[in-house]
Design a protein around this motif. Structure first.
Motif, short mmCIF file in Angstrom:
data_model
loop_
_atom_site.label_atom_id
_atom_site.label_comp_id
_atom_site.label_asym_id
_atom_site.label_seq_id
_atom_site.Cartn_x
_atom_site.Cartn_y
_atom_site.Cartn_z
N SER A 10 0.82 -1.21 0.00
CA SER A 10 0.00 0.00 0.00
C SER A 10 0.86 1.26 0.00
N ALA A 11 0.24 2.37 -0.36
CA ALA A 11 0.93 3.65 -0.38
C ALA A 11 1.46 4.02 1.01
N TYR A 12 0.67 3.70 2.05
CA TYR A 12 1.09 4.02 3.41
C TYR A 12 2.38 3.29 3.78
N SER A 13 2.43 2.02 3.45
CA SER A 13 3.62 1.23 3.79
C SER A 13 4.84 1.71 3.01
N ILE A 14 4.65 2.07 1.74
CA ILE A 14 5.75 2.61 0.94
C ILE A 14 6.33 3.85 1.60
N LEU A 15 5.45 4.74 2.02
CA LEU A 15 5.90 6.00 2.62
C LEU A 15 6.57 5.77 3.97
N LEU A 16 6.02 4.88 4.77
CA LEU A 16 6.63 4.59 6.07
C LEU A 16 8.01 3.95 5.90
N LEU A 17 8.17 3.09 4.91
CA LEU A 17 9.47 2.48 4.64
C LEU A 17 10.48 3.53 4.20
N ILE A 18 10.03 4.51 3.42
CA ILE A 18 10.91 5.60 3.00
C ILE A 18 11.37 6.40 4.21
N ILE A 19 10.44 6.69 5.12
CA ILE A 19 10.79 7.44 6.34
C ILE A 19 11.82 6.67 7.16
N ILE A 20 11.62 5.37 7.30
CA ILE A 20 12.56 4.54 8.06
C ILE A 20 13.93 4.51 7.38
N ALA A 21 13.92 4.39 6.05
CA ALA A 21 15.18 4.35 5.30
C ALA A 21 15.95 5.67 5.44
N SER A 323 -8.66 8.89 3.22
CA SER A 323 -7.45 8.12 2.89
C SER A 323 -6.43 8.98 2.15
N VAL A 324 -6.92 9.88 1.30
CA VAL A 324 -6.03 10.78 0.57
C VAL A 324 -5.34 11.75 1.52
N VAL A 325 -6.10 12.25 2.49
CA VAL A 325 -5.54 13.17 3.49
C VAL A 325 -4.41 12.50 4.27
N LEU A 326 -4.63 11.26 4.67
CA LEU A 326 -3.61 10.53 5.43
C LEU A 326 -2.36 10.28 4.59
N ILE A 327 -2.55 10.00 3.32
CA ILE A 327 -1.40 9.80 2.44
C ILE A 327 -0.59 11.09 2.32
N ILE A 328 -1.26 12.21 2.15
CA ILE A 328 -0.58 13.50 2.04
C ILE A 328 0.22 13.78 3.31
N ALA A 329 -0.38 13.50 4.46
CA ALA A 329 0.29 13.77 5.74
C ALA A 329 1.54 12.92 5.90
N VAL A 426 0.65 14.84 -3.76
CA VAL A 426 -0.16 15.00 -4.97
C VAL A 426 -0.16 13.71 -5.79
N VAL A 427 1.02 13.12 -5.96
CA VAL A 427 1.12 11.87 -6.71
C VAL A 427 0.33 10.76 -6.01
N MET A 428 0.63 10.54 -4.75
CA MET A 428 0.01 9.44 -4.01
C MET A 428 -1.49 9.71 -3.77
N GLY A 429 -1.81 10.95 -3.47
CA GLY A 429 -3.21 11.29 -3.24
C GLY A 429 -4.04 11.21 -4.51
N GLY A 430 -3.49 11.73 -5.61
CA GLY A 430 -4.21 11.68 -6.88
C GLY A 430 -4.45 10.27 -7.35
N LEU A 431 -3.43 9.42 -7.24
CA LEU A 431 -3.58 8.02 -7.63
C LEU A 431 -4.60 7.31 -6.74
N SER A 432 -4.63 7.67 -5.47
CA SER A 432 -5.60 7.07 -4.56
C SER A 432 -7.03 7.42 -4.98
N ILE A 433 -7.26 8.67 -5.35
CA ILE A 433 -8.59 9.08 -5.80
C ILE A 433 -8.97 8.35 -7.08
N ALA A 434 -7.98 8.17 -7.97
CA ALA A 434 -8.24 7.49 -9.24
C ALA A 434 -8.30 5.97 -9.10
N LYS A 435 -8.08 5.46 -7.89
CA LYS A 435 -8.12 4.02 -7.62
C LYS A 435 -7.04 3.27 -8.42
#
Length: 467
Positions: A10-21, A323-329, A426-435
């Motif tokens: 998921s997008a959330y896991s990708i972002l959290l892994l980036i933060i950890i890295a 879900s888009v708001v959380l991805i942006i955050a 914008v990338v992650m949020g937009g893709l989330s809206i577009a499913k």
């Protein structure tokens, strides 16, 4: 033959892994503050605080769309449009991409595009395409506009100003010519790429979306039978208001003081400050959120909805976009961590030192690669310009090269990165809206983005060599 179930992170896991890295990197880099467990844990929260204005805007936008949808105006309008196109739906793609590109090159249209994903997704699905086409139309259109910035004050404007403040002259004609060249070349390639895929989907020769993505797409954006269209006068009026709301949004965020002068901007738009205390041209996400909130009430009343229905539709629409708001955050959290630890400045300084003394034909492409890395780490275009240009610009001038070309190297690299970076809300949020799953976007757009990067790099290297 059944399709294998695709397991994608998921997008959330990708972002959290980036933060950890990124946090882990700080432990191996000298001179930066080492990230702690607390730094990692608080990163999403700090990202939310940092992006609170965008998050509120997106929530209110979701509520606004929920109310407009409840009136039935969007469904009826989209069905009517598709019926009138009568097989010529492909024309929507170049028209919309050019419009978004115009917004990108003139005022850096980016975060505002989130407002269009639901509408364009519904339109493209009704036209017989999929939501990859919708996401690409918006993301590539506006992104390539920013890549080829001509008068964009948030990219070339801030970068040029930073150099002028340091006494480094910047030739604006070079920026305009290079920006226009990059814009036309890359936009032509992207339009061809998107239209080729859209035609394939339209002819039922295959969509890149997985079965689950197709199901989500149809659940959210299917318009049903296009032949049974009832488009009332009240619904038409709602759509007129709907269009007016978005036109005002675009006008309100354009930096008119920079484009036509402060006195002219005040003379033309000064009266508009009565609405929220800020004149058109000075609005940002706080003012935009309240503008859409006001529009929600007006649309609901004129659309004939009861007060309770308006409130329920608004809450439901906002809930759909949480879900888009959380991805942006969470995406913003990665950028905040970089700033807190000083990792961004360290990497910038190291890159500038490595580029010192190189010939133009080597300096330009390597500078472009450096800016791709920096733009990934600092997803804010204006923030990246502010932090990096006082170092990269004088370095370019000291080597005898044109600083204006460096400004465009920054803009082009930042533009390419903002087409795919997961640290962009914008990338992650937009893709989330577009499913559309992030992995699906990379698979579909990866080759195109590489082509755009190479084309841009060649143009900029030639410019650095001859200018």
């Amino acid at each position: 033959m059944t399709e294998k179930k695709k397991r994608s992170i998921s997008a959330y896991s990708i972002l959290l892994l980036i933060i950890i890295a990124l946090a882990a990197v700080t432990w191996f880099v000298p001179g930066v503050e080492k990230a702690t467990l607390a730094t990692i844990v608080m990163a999403p929260y700090n990202g939310f605080v940092n992006a609170i204005d965008v998050c509120v805007f997106v929530l209110v936008l979701g509520g606004f769309l929920g109310v407009v949808t409840k009136t039935g105006a969007l469904d009826a309008g989209i069905k009517t449009l598709v019926k009138k196109l009568n097989g010529n739906e492909l024309i929507l793609i170049p028209i919309l991409m050019c419009v978004f590109a115009l917004g990108g090159t003139t005022y850096g249209m980016c975060e505002e595009t989130v407002a269009f994903y639901a509408l364009i997704s519904a339109t493209m699905v009704a036209a017989g395409f999929d939501t990859i086409v919708a996401a690409a139309t918006i993301l590539l259109g506006a992104g390539i506009g920013c890549l080829g910035s001509t008068v964009n004050p948030f990219a070339t404007g801030i970068a040029s100003s930073a150099l002028v403040d340091l006494g480094v002259p910047v030739d604006q004609s070079v920026i305009m010519i290079l920006g226009f060249t990059l814009l036309v070349a890359n936009l032509a390639i992207a339009i061809w790429y998107v239209m080729r895929y859209a035609k394939k989907v339209k002819n039922e020769k295959g969509s890149i979306l997985s079965t689950s993505e197709k199901a989500a797409m149809m659940e959210h954006y299917s318009q049903g039978d296009h032949e049974k269209v009832t488009f009332t006068g009240k619904q038409k009026f709602v759509l007129v208001i709907f269009a007016f709301v978005f036109i005002v949004m675009i006008i309100s965020v354009m930096p008119w003081a920079d484009l036509i002068g402060e006195s002219a901007a005040n003379a033309i738009f000064g009266w508009s400050a009565f609405l929220n205390g800020v004149a058109l041209g000075g609005w940002w996400f706080g003012e935009l959120a309240m503008w859409f909130f006001l529009a929600t009430i007006i649309v609901g009343i004129l659309g004939g909805l009861h007060e309770k229905v308006i409130v329920e539709s608004f809450v439901s629409g906002a809930a759909d976009i949480v879900s888009v708001v959380l991805i942006i955050a969470v995406a913003r959290g990665a950028s905040v961590l970089m700033t807190q630890t000083g990792l961004d400045i360290y990497l910038l300084t190291a890159a500038a030192n490595a580029l010192n003394g190189l010939s133009a034909t080597i300096f330009a492409p390597l500078a472009y690669l450096v800016y791709i890395g920096l733009s990934f780490l600092i997803p804010s275009t204006s923030g990246c310009a502010t932090v990096t240009m006082p170092i990269m610009g004088p370095l370019t001038a000291s080597l005898g090269y044109n600083p204006a070309v460096m400004v465009m190297i920054f803009a082009a690299a930042s533009g390419v990165v903002n087409l795919f970076t997961p640290t962009s809300g914008v990338v992650m949020g937009g893709l989330s809206i577009a499913k559309v799953e992030y992995s699906t976007w990379l698979k579909w757009a990866g080759k195109l983005i590489l082509i755009l990067a190479v084309v841009s790099c060649v143009i900029l290297t030639v410019a650095m060599t001859i200018l």
